[in-house]
Structures are given as structure tokens and as C-alpha cells.
Scaffold this active site. Structure first.
Site: not given
Length: 286
Positions: A49-50, A88, A120, A187
Site C-alpha cells: 500500500d506504499s 497488502d 499490519e 520495519e
């Protein structure tokens, strides 16, 4: 011609951890990018989703929708022959009912043809990870700096800098492993903590800004190839090319040649035959 690689599977990823063979992972958001990454030999491709940042120009990943993730996943999976493709689940698509979570992940698998999804969070989403795994959806976890929670975390900050954070991250990693996750992205986690977590898990860890002790590494495609030449440097990123400069210079040269009537030149055009010339100008060229 290079021999075609066998598809990377969950079993292969587990064997790579066991044999201490590092896992390479990059993001991709379109057909050609994914094709190049796959041909280069990358083990895993993440439709992150970056894309909200590097493709859409948002300040965070939060505006990205499920339909947009599916759209980009379709483009990527058309190109990939070997790499294990993970997508994602975007913001707030897996925090409601399990039925909704399963439906959203199912769309990514069914419509996008992804091989797995990434979520996440830690213990608080373990029930979702377990439900997805039991439904046949491979799940990659994501701990440490979780961009979808950037406002809760207070910005893009290093995680695991004190004993309380370290204990919580280890508990979360164990919860994800027990729920059936096939791997976990770490991360912006301190190197010591990332090494400790990696040593305690039976599943691979994929680091980004988490040191060299993880079982693999992941970078954003546009970061690792220098697509934004004027962007501030990120300490945890190594630029392997300066594509942005080459693109800007190439387009600049094109603009200059168009303005100077140097392009197109004679070799870039097509001549008509005598019949066409007779029709256009009333005369033929001998």
C-alpha cells in the site's frame, strides 16, 4: 538464455530460512516493474500500500482502497512467473468482522491472483491471521513501524528502543507465528531486537531498516532505484541506480529536440508511395 526458475512457494521460503539462504523481496505496482523484478531473480514481490506514496503521491498509505490494491495486483501477477506475490490488505479492511476480513482477502486472491496477503499488527490481529490461514490464505505479518498506524505511533519512528517495546514486539511476533503467519516483516526495528526475534521464530523475518540479521530484506522499488532524485536520503535504503535522473534528463533532451525541430528526423518518418503523392499533390515523384 537463462533457465526459467521454479515458482517460489511457502515451503521454499521455509527451507530458505532453515538453510540460512537470504530472501530477497521488493515492491512492485505494475506489469513491467514486476516483470523486471521477477526476471532479476527476486524471491518475493509485494504489492504494497506504499503505492499511496510512490504512485499516488499521498503523504501516507491510509487513502489506498481495496479496489486499488486489486487493480495493481492484477497488473503484477500477469507478469510474474516465479516470485511469491503478496498483497497488502489496506487500512481498515481487516479490523472489522472476520467475515469482512475473509471477503476482502478473498477478493485479492480471487480477482488479483495474489499468493498471499500482508497485515499490519500483532496479537490484536492474530485471530484474523488464524482465520485467513484456516481459509487457505497465506499471511505475512508486519511489525515495528506499521505505516497504517503512523498517527498512533506519532510518526515514522524507530521501534524497539526500550525493554517494554521489545517485549511487546516479541509477544506480537510469537502470536503471529502461532496464528499461522508464513513470515513477518520487521520495519524500523533496532538491529539487536530484530536479531533476537529472528532467532526465536521458526518462520522467516523480512527486514526493512532492521539490520542484516533478518532472514530476508525488502525495499520499495522506487527507493532502491532512485526514482525521486531530490528526495531526502533514507538511512536504511541503498540506491542501486539513479533512474529518476536518467528519466528527467532523457525527457529534457526530448523536449529540447522537439523545440529545436531536431526530432523527429528523417529516419523517424514514413514516405508515401507515388499513388498517395499523386492524390495529395497532383504529381508523382520519379
Amino acid at each position: 538464455m537463462a533457465q526459467e526458475r521454479k515458482p517460489v512457494t511457502t515451503v521454499k521460503l521455509q527451507k530458505m530460512k532453515a538453510s540460512k539462504e537470504p530472501i530477497s523481496m521488493v515492491t512492485a505496482y505494475d506489469y513491467l516493474t514486476a516483470k523486471l523484478a521477477d526476471e532479476a531473480g527476486v524471491d518475493m514481490i509485494l504489492i504494497g500500500d506504499s503505492l499511496g506514496n510512490v504512485i499516488q503521491g499521498h503523504e501516507s498509505t491510509l487513502p489506498v482502497t481495496l479496489d486499488e490494491m486489486i487493480y495493481h495486483t492484477k497488473a503484477v501477477t500477469r507478469a510474474v512467473k516465479s516470485a511469491f506475490v503478496v498483497t497488502d490488505l489496506p487500512f481498515m479492511t481487516y479490523h472489522g468482522s472476520l467475515d469482512t476480513t475473509l471477503q476482502n482477502a478473498g477478493r485479492i486472491m480471487r480477482e488479483g491472483l495474489s499468493k498471499g496477503v500482508k497485515l499490519e499488527g500483532g496479537a490484536e490481529i492474530a485471530h484474523a491471521v488464524k482465520a485467513l490461514t484456516q481459509a487457505g490464505v497465506p499471511v505475512v505479518g508486519h511489525l515495528g513501524l506499521t505505516p497504517q498506524s503512523v498517527h498512533v505511533l506519532g510518526g515514522y519512528r524507530i521501534q524497539g528502543k526500550n525493554s517494554e517495546q521489545a517485549r511487546k514486539l516479541m509477544e506480537d511476533a510469537k502470536a503471529l507465528e502461532e496464528a499461522g503467519a508464513i513470515a513477518i516483516v520487521l520495519e524500523l526495528v533496532t538491529e539487536e531486537l530484530a536479531e533476537w526475534i529472528t532467532s526465536k521464530l521458526s518462520i522467516p523475518t523480512i527486514g526493512i531498516g532492521a539490520g542484516a540479521s533478518c532472514d530476508g530484506q525488502v525495499l520499495v522499488f522506487h527507493d532502491m532505484l532512485g526514482y525521486e532524485p531530490d528526495a531526502p536520503a533514507k538511512k536504511f535504503v541503498k540506491a542501486y541506480a539513479q533512474v529518476g535522473l536518467a528519466i528527467r534528463e532523457g525527457i529534457g533532451q526530448y523536449v529540447a529536440e522537439v523545440k529545436g525541430r531536431k526530432f523527429p528526423a528523417e529516419q523517424h518518418g514514413f514516405k508515401g508511395d507515388n499513388e498517395v503523392l499523386q492524390y495529395l499533390y497532383g504529381t508523382a515523384v520519379k
